[in-house]
Design a protein around this motif. Structure first.
Motif, PDB file in Angstrom:
ATOM      1  N   LEU A 178       0.821  -1.207   0.000  1.00  0.00           N
ATOM      2  CA  LEU A 178       0.000   0.000   0.000  1.00  0.00           C
ATOM      3  C   LEU A 178       0.853   1.254   0.000  1.00  0.00           C
ATOM      4  N   ILE A 179       0.551   2.126  -0.946  1.00  0.00           N
ATOM      5  CA  ILE A 179       1.185   3.442  -0.996  1.00  0.00           C
ATOM      6  C   ILE A 179       0.520   4.339   0.044  1.00  0.00           C
ATOM      7  N   GLY A 180       1.292   5.189   0.702  1.00  0.00           N
ATOM      8  CA  GLY A 180       0.701   6.157   1.635  1.00  0.00           C
ATOM      9  C   GLY A 180       0.031   5.491   2.823  1.00  0.00           C
ATOM     10  N   LEU A 181      -1.113   6.030   3.234  1.00  0.00           N
ATOM     11  CA  LEU A 181      -1.906   5.505   4.362  1.00  0.00           C
ATOM     12  C   LEU A 181      -1.093   5.425   5.647  1.00  0.00           C
ATOM     13  N   SER A 182      -0.248   6.404   5.870  1.00  0.00           N
ATOM     14  CA  SER A 182       0.611   6.390   7.053  1.00  0.00           C
ATOM     15  C   SER A 182      -0.174   6.254   8.358  1.00  0.00           C
ATOM     16  N   PRO A 183      -1.287   7.005   8.554  1.00  0.00           N
ATOM     17  CA  PRO A 183      -2.042   6.847   9.816  1.00  0.00           C
ATOM     18  C   PRO A 183      -2.607   5.443   9.995  1.00  0.00           C
ATOM     19  N   VAL A 184      -3.025   4.826   8.900  1.00  0.00           N
ATOM     20  CA  VAL A 184      -3.578   3.468   8.972  1.00  0.00           C
ATOM     21  C   VAL A 184      -2.486   2.476   9.347  1.00  0.00           C
ATOM     22  N   LYS A 185      -1.351   2.568   8.690  1.00  0.00           N
ATOM     23  CA  LYS A 185      -0.240   1.655   8.973  1.00  0.00           C
ATOM     24  C   LYS A 185       0.249   1.806  10.413  1.00  0.00           C
ATOM     25  N   PRO A 193     -14.349   3.784  -1.289  1.00  0.00           N
ATOM     26  CA  PRO A 193     -13.851   2.591  -1.983  1.00  0.00           C
ATOM     27  C   PRO A 193     -12.449   2.811  -2.530  1.00  0.00           C
ATOM     28  N   GLY A 194     -11.691   1.726  -2.581  1.00  0.00           N
ATOM     29  CA  GLY A 194     -10.367   1.771  -3.185  1.00  0.00           C
ATOM     30  C   GLY A 194      -9.277   2.348  -2.317  1.00  0.00           C
ATOM     31  N   THR A 195      -9.530   2.461  -1.008  1.00  0.00           N
ATOM     32  CA  THR A 195      -8.512   3.032  -0.115  1.00  0.00           C
ATOM     33  C   THR A 195      -7.736   1.960   0.644  1.00  0.00           C
ATOM     34  N   GLY A 196      -7.933   0.700   0.315  1.00  0.00           N
ATOM     35  CA  GLY A 196      -7.104  -0.358   0.896  1.00  0.00           C
ATOM     36  C   GLY A 196      -7.714  -1.072   2.091  1.00  0.00           C
ATOM     37  N   LYS A 197      -8.998  -0.899   2.347  1.00  0.00           N
ATOM     38  CA  LYS A 197      -9.606  -1.492   3.549  1.00  0.00           C
ATOM     39  C   LYS A 197      -9.541  -3.020   3.524  1.00  0.00           C
ATOM     40  N   THR A 198      -9.867  -3.619   2.391  1.00  0.00           N
ATOM     41  CA  THR A 198      -9.853  -5.088   2.324  1.00  0.00           C
ATOM     42  C   THR A 198      -8.430  -5.627   2.438  1.00  0.00           C
ATOM     43  N   SER A 230     -21.990  -0.595  18.944  1.00  0.00           N
ATOM     44  CA  SER A 230     -20.923   0.386  19.139  1.00  0.00           C
ATOM     45  C   SER A 230     -19.998   0.001  20.288  1.00  0.00           C
ATOM     46  N   SER A 231     -20.575  -0.533  21.377  1.00  0.00           N
ATOM     47  CA  SER A 231     -19.773  -0.874  22.557  1.00  0.00           C
ATOM     48  C   SER A 231     -18.850  -2.062  22.312  1.00  0.00           C
ATOM     49  N   ARG A 232     -19.138  -2.857  21.302  1.00  0.00           N
ATOM     50  CA  ARG A 232     -18.315  -4.032  21.013  1.00  0.00           C
ATOM     51  C   ARG A 232     -17.204  -3.744  20.007  1.00  0.00           C
ATOM     52  N   VAL A 233     -17.232  -2.576  19.406  1.00  0.00           N
ATOM     53  CA  VAL A 233     -16.223  -2.220  18.409  1.00  0.00           C
ATOM     54  C   VAL A 233     -15.352  -1.108  18.971  1.00  0.00           C
ATOM     55  N   ALA A 234     -14.145  -1.462  19.380  1.00  0.00           N
ATOM     56  CA  ALA A 234     -13.270  -0.497  20.054  1.00  0.00           C
ATOM     57  C   ALA A 234     -12.247   0.132  19.120  1.00  0.00           C
ATOM     58  N   ASN A 235     -11.940  -0.536  18.038  1.00  0.00           N
ATOM     59  CA  ASN A 235     -10.887  -0.057  17.133  1.00  0.00           C
ATOM     60  C   ASN A 235     -11.504   0.548  15.878  1.00  0.00           C
ATOM     61  N   HIS A 236     -11.471   1.859  15.773  1.00  0.00           N
ATOM     62  CA  HIS A 236     -12.015   2.571  14.618  1.00  0.00           C
ATOM     63  C   HIS A 236     -10.856   3.170  13.827  1.00  0.00           C
ATOM     64  N   ILE A 237     -10.724   2.763  12.572  1.00  0.00           N
ATOM     65  CA  ILE A 237      -9.618   3.216  11.738  1.00  0.00           C
ATOM     66  C   ILE A 237     -10.173   3.873  10.482  1.00  0.00           C
ATOM     67  N   ASP A 238      -9.788   5.126  10.240  1.00  0.00           N
ATOM     68  CA  ASP A 238     -10.262   5.861   9.077  1.00  0.00           C
ATOM     69  C   ASP A 238      -9.209   5.814   7.971  1.00  0.00           C
ATOM     70  N   PHE A 239      -9.639   5.497   6.757  1.00  0.00           N
ATOM     71  CA  PHE A 239      -8.757   5.385   5.603  1.00  0.00           C
ATOM     72  C   PHE A 239      -8.925   6.635   4.736  1.00  0.00           C
ATOM     73  N   PRO A 240      -7.917   7.499   4.681  1.00  0.00           N
ATOM     74  CA  PRO A 240      -8.043   8.727   3.896  1.00  0.00           C
ATOM     75  C   PRO A 240      -7.975   8.451   2.400  1.00  0.00           C
ATOM     76  N   ASP A 241      -8.513   9.397   1.611  1.00  0.00           N
ATOM     77  CA  ASP A 241      -8.352   9.311   0.159  1.00  0.00           C
ATOM     78  C   ASP A 241      -6.884   9.502  -0.201  1.00  0.00           C
ATOM     79  N   TYR A 242      -6.494   8.931  -1.342  1.00  0.00           N
ATOM     80  CA  TYR A 242      -5.150   9.147  -1.852  1.00  0.00           C
ATOM     81  C   TYR A 242      -5.074  10.497  -2.568  1.00  0.00           C
ATOM     82  N   ASP A 243      -3.903  11.126  -2.528  1.00  0.00           N
ATOM     83  CA  ASP A 243      -3.726  12.335  -3.328  1.00  0.00           C
ATOM     84  C   ASP A 243      -3.220  11.932  -4.716  1.00  0.00           C
TER      85      ASP A 243
END
Length: 302
Positions: A36-43, A79-84, A195-208
């Motif tokens: 994956l290119i970029g996505l520094s916060p996700v990594k 879509p297309g930001t690497g979630k899968t 909501s109470s069972r999902v503790a890890n929320h990760i946002d995938f930004p768009d690519y530039d």
């Protein structure tokens, strides 16, 4: 499955570097970084979760028993930001650290879980859960499970079954919900239990634009194609235009653009006729890019 346990007494020091190497988690993180290119916060977040899980295993090995870290997750982004792709690697990390038995990723949508009539939803949902057990269940566009405006909708039944399994079998299944951020926020707000069972929320930004260009080069390299210098200029223009148009899907749109450029290149070669060289077969030229309807004002992408 890698063994990260040391069985050492609590008074003996533990070698973190050795434990990390033995777990082989670093290999997965390195693979993710290459894919994956970029996505520094996700990594960074995935690395933090991996470190937490490894420390948890080490704590158990010296008798510091505690509740396991919460593992159910939410991946938000277009879509297309690497979630899968990240979900696949997350499943591998969980497996290598012993948090799931198999480490497979099962992808599901509303159609896989929700039935069309009374008595149909429970068997469908349970069948998907059975396939995912021992690994990770990735539910894409999860908010479509919740349709409060339709009293006869069976999505709520699927959610209730998921909640039970997420709570009662959380040591054998990790669920990742995915979709657009605003819709996912509404989805979680509608169901406090979820909501109470999902503790890890990760946002995938768009690519530039530059990241998308780099992604294109990775894709082309894998396919043994390359852009001519003039095609490179055209492609940069294409990316900037495509990003402003409807249904833009980040890396997925770039993949589609490359596939269409390959079609145009093949047609161009046959229309030219004669002999071709390996270089001809490999090269995508400027016209293969500029014939896209993206360059037409107000036209739908193609």
């Amino acid at each position: 499955m890698a063994d990260v346990s040391t069985n050492a007494p609590a008074t003996d020091p533990l070698d973190l570097d050795a434990a990390y190497k033995n777990s082989q988690v670093g290999d997965v993180l390195e693979k993710l970084s290459r894919e994956l290119i970029g996505l520094s916060p996700v990594k960074t977040r995935i690395r933090e979760i991996a470190h937490l899980l490894l420390i948890d295993k080490l704590r158990k090995s010296v008798g510091l028993a505690a509740e396991p870290p919460p593992l159910h997750m939410s991946f938000t982004g277009r879509p297309g930001t690497g979630k899968t792709t990240v979900a696949v690697r997350m499943a591998e990390i969980l497996h290598r650290l012993g948090y799931v038995r198999k480490g497979q990723l099962v992808v599901a949508t509303r159609d896989d879980l929700v039935g069309q009539y009374i008595g149909h939803t429970a068997p469908k949902t349970k069948e998907v859960l059975k396939r995912a057990m021992g690994g990770v269940l990735f539910i894409d566009e999860a908010y479509y499970l919740y349709k409060p405006e339709n009293e006869r909708d069976y999505g709520a039944e699927a959610i209730e079954i998921l909640l039970q399994v997420m709570e009662n079998q959380r040591d054998d299944l990790v669920v990742i919900f995915a979709g657009y951020k605003d819709r996912m926020d509404t989805f979680f707000n509608s169901n406090p239990g979820l909501s109470s069972r999902v503790a890890n929320h990760i946002d995938f930004p768009d690519y530039d634009a530059e990241e998308l260009r780099a992604i294109a080069h990775l894709m082309l390299e894998k396919l043994n194609y390359e852009l001519t210098p003039s095609a490179e200029v055209a492609f940069v223009e294409y990316v900037k235009l495509r990003m402003t148009q409807p249904q833009f899907a980040n890396a997925r749109s770039i993949r589609n653009a490359i596939d269409r450029a390959r079609l145009r290149q093949a047609t161009r070669l046959f229309e030219t006729g004669g002999t071709v060289t390996a270089s001809d077969l490999k090269s995508i030229d400027e016209n293969d890019i500029r014939k896209s309807r993206v360059f037409e004002n107000g036209a739908q992408a193609n």
